[in-house]
Design an enzyme around this catalytic site. Structure first.
Site, PDB file in Angstrom:
ATOM      1  N   HIS A  46       0.818  -1.227   0.000  1.00  6.05           N
ATOM      2  CA  HIS A  46       0.000   0.000   0.000  1.00  6.05           C
ATOM      3  C   HIS A  46       0.848   1.273   0.000  1.00  6.05           C
ATOM      4  O   HIS A  46       0.335   2.339   0.333  1.00  6.05           O
ATOM      5  CB  HIS A  46      -0.913   0.015   1.233  1.00  6.05           C
ATOM      6  CG  HIS A  46      -1.884  -1.123   1.294  1.00  6.05           C
ATOM      7  ND1 HIS A  46      -2.893  -1.313   0.375  1.00  6.05           N
ATOM      8  CD2 HIS A  46      -2.004  -2.144   2.178  1.00  6.05           C
ATOM      9  CE1 HIS A  46      -3.592  -2.389   0.691  1.00  6.05           C
ATOM     10  NE2 HIS A  46      -3.073  -2.922   1.770  1.00  6.05           N
ATOM     11  N   GLU A 150      -6.147 -12.592   6.626  1.00 11.42           N
ATOM     12  CA  GLU A 150      -6.815 -11.289   6.702  1.00 11.42           C
ATOM     13  C   GLU A 150      -8.109 -11.284   5.882  1.00 11.42           C
ATOM     14  O   GLU A 150      -8.513 -10.248   5.360  1.00 11.42           O
ATOM     15  CB  GLU A 150      -5.877 -10.162   6.284  1.00 11.42           C
ATOM     16  CG  GLU A 150      -5.211 -10.321   4.939  1.00 11.42           C
ATOM     17  CD  GLU A 150      -4.381  -9.088   4.553  1.00 11.42           C
ATOM     18  OE1 GLU A 150      -4.441  -8.063   5.229  1.00 11.42           O
ATOM     19  OE2 GLU A 150      -3.682  -9.183   3.526  1.00 11.42           O
ATOM     20  N   ASP A 176      -8.212  -5.721   7.103  1.00 10.62           N
ATOM     21  CA  ASP A 176      -8.860  -6.435   6.000  1.00 10.62           C
ATOM     22  C   ASP A 176      -9.774  -7.533   6.521  1.00 10.62           C
ATOM     23  O   ASP A 176     -10.829  -7.792   5.936  1.00 10.62           O
ATOM     24  CB  ASP A 176      -7.788  -7.019   5.064  1.00 10.62           C
ATOM     25  CG  ASP A 176      -7.340  -6.003   4.026  1.00 10.62           C
ATOM     26  OD1 ASP A 176      -8.204  -5.445   3.331  1.00 10.62           O
ATOM     27  OD2 ASP A 176      -6.126  -5.752   3.927  1.00 10.62           O
TER      28      ASP A 176
HETATM   29  C1  3PY Z   1      -4.535  -5.318   7.771  1.00  9.11           C
HETATM   30  O1  3PY Z   1      -4.863  -4.989   8.916  1.00  9.11           O
HETATM   31  O2  3PY Z   1      -5.351  -5.593   6.875  1.00  9.11           O
HETATM   32  C2  3PY Z   1      -3.132  -5.404   7.436  1.00  9.11           C
HETATM   33  O3  3PY Z   1      -2.814  -5.718   6.298  1.00  9.11           O
HETATM   34  C3  3PY Z   1      -2.131  -5.098   8.500  1.00  9.11           C
HETATM   35  O4  3PY Z   1      -0.826  -5.304   8.107  1.00  9.11           O
HETATM   36 MG    MG Z   2      -4.317  -5.985   4.924  1.00 11.41          MG
END
Ligand code: 3PY
Ligand code: MG
Length: 267
Positions: A46, A150, A176
């Site tokens: 990101h 995630e 996520d």
């Molecule tokens: C998230 O919280 O989605 C992440 O990718 C943290 O690194």
């Molecule tokens: Mg993430």
């Protein structure tokens, strides 16, 4: 060849703290390498960081005794191979949601016979203070392979994913994860479905001998996760620390101005 002390610590059952480097600047990596974190992760998913900046930062981190890791933009053999060849001591792979995706990570990150990583590059060996031949022989024992849980699919498939040989750490991305469950993105929540999902990853990882990890927002959250048994913990990011401290300092002075916006995000 220098040993990957973070991997050794984790294999012994010890905790290890790191943070994220979102700024595309090797000087920032150099400064952050003096703070005392075991490892630092160059963010490539990101952030605007290029491979050139990442490679320079990885080299500075390794030289300064901090384990250099990188989170790649997506789970492809090319992304994994390139960042390892540029000298990362480990790779963090986002959105690994199935056994097949986990197998693809291991295939790209480990040399044969454990995987199918192709041979080439110079910076990988240099960052371990060794020659290429030694690196090719020993890299499988030193490279840290981290898959991210995630997405709700990863929670449901955790038992299968975490049986894949060659995975060292499962790292929860809480933002996520909550979004995939129809919740607001957040680092932590008391929402029972979120709490259950996090606990499921922790228990499943421990059952399969995989190190449990998670991204947290602050020191109190890191303590909470350590007490629960998480070992590989990322606290915020360098940008988060910068903004939080600047906002806090300005707020403490107490003058009204354009800064009356309040504390900025921690990530
Ligand atoms: C998230 O919280 O989605 C992440 O990718 C943290 O690194
Ligand atoms: Mg993430």
């Amino acid at each position: 060849m220098k040993p990957n002390f973070v991997r050794s610590k984790l294999k012994r059952g010890e905790p290890s703290l790191g943070t994220w480097l979102n700024l595309p600047d090797s000087l920032v990596a150099s400064l952050m390498s003096r703070v005392g974190f075991d490892w630092l992760t160059i963010e490539l998913e990101h952030s605007p960081t290029s491979y050139e900046t990442a490679a320079a930062s990885l080299s500075i981190l390794a030289g300064n005794g901090v384990v250099p890791l990188a989170r790649i933009s997506s789970n492809t053999p090319e992304n994994i191979k390139r960042i390892l060849d540029f000298g990362a001591w480990g790779v963090i792979v986002p959105m690994v949601n199935s056994k097949a995706e986990a197998e693809a990570v291991v295939a790209a990150a480990r040399y044969a016979p454990e995987g199918a990583r192709t041979i080439g590059g110079q910076f990988h060996a240099a960052n371990f203070n060794t020659d290429a031949a030694t690196y090719y022989r020993k890299a499988n024992e030193e490279i840290l392979v981290v898959v991210m849980a995630e997405h709700i699919d990863a929670i449901e498939q955790a038992d299968e994913i975490l049986q894949v040989p060659g995975i060292d750490v499962v790292f929860i991305g809480p933002n996520d994860l909550s979004k995939s469950m129809g919740l607001e993105p957040t680092f932590d929540s008391d929402e029972p479905r979120f709490v259950k999902a996090v606990d499921h990853i922790l228990k499943t990882a421990q059952r399969h001998g995989v190190v449990p990890g998670i991204h947290v927002a602050d020191a109190a959250a890191a303590r909470k996760r350590l007490d629960q048994g998480f070992q590989f913990i990322a606290i915020g990011s360098e940008v988060g620390f910068l903004l939080a401290k600047a906002s806090e300092t300005l707020a403490e002075v107490g003058l009204k101005g354009s800064a009356g916006r309040g504390p900025l995000a921690k990530y």
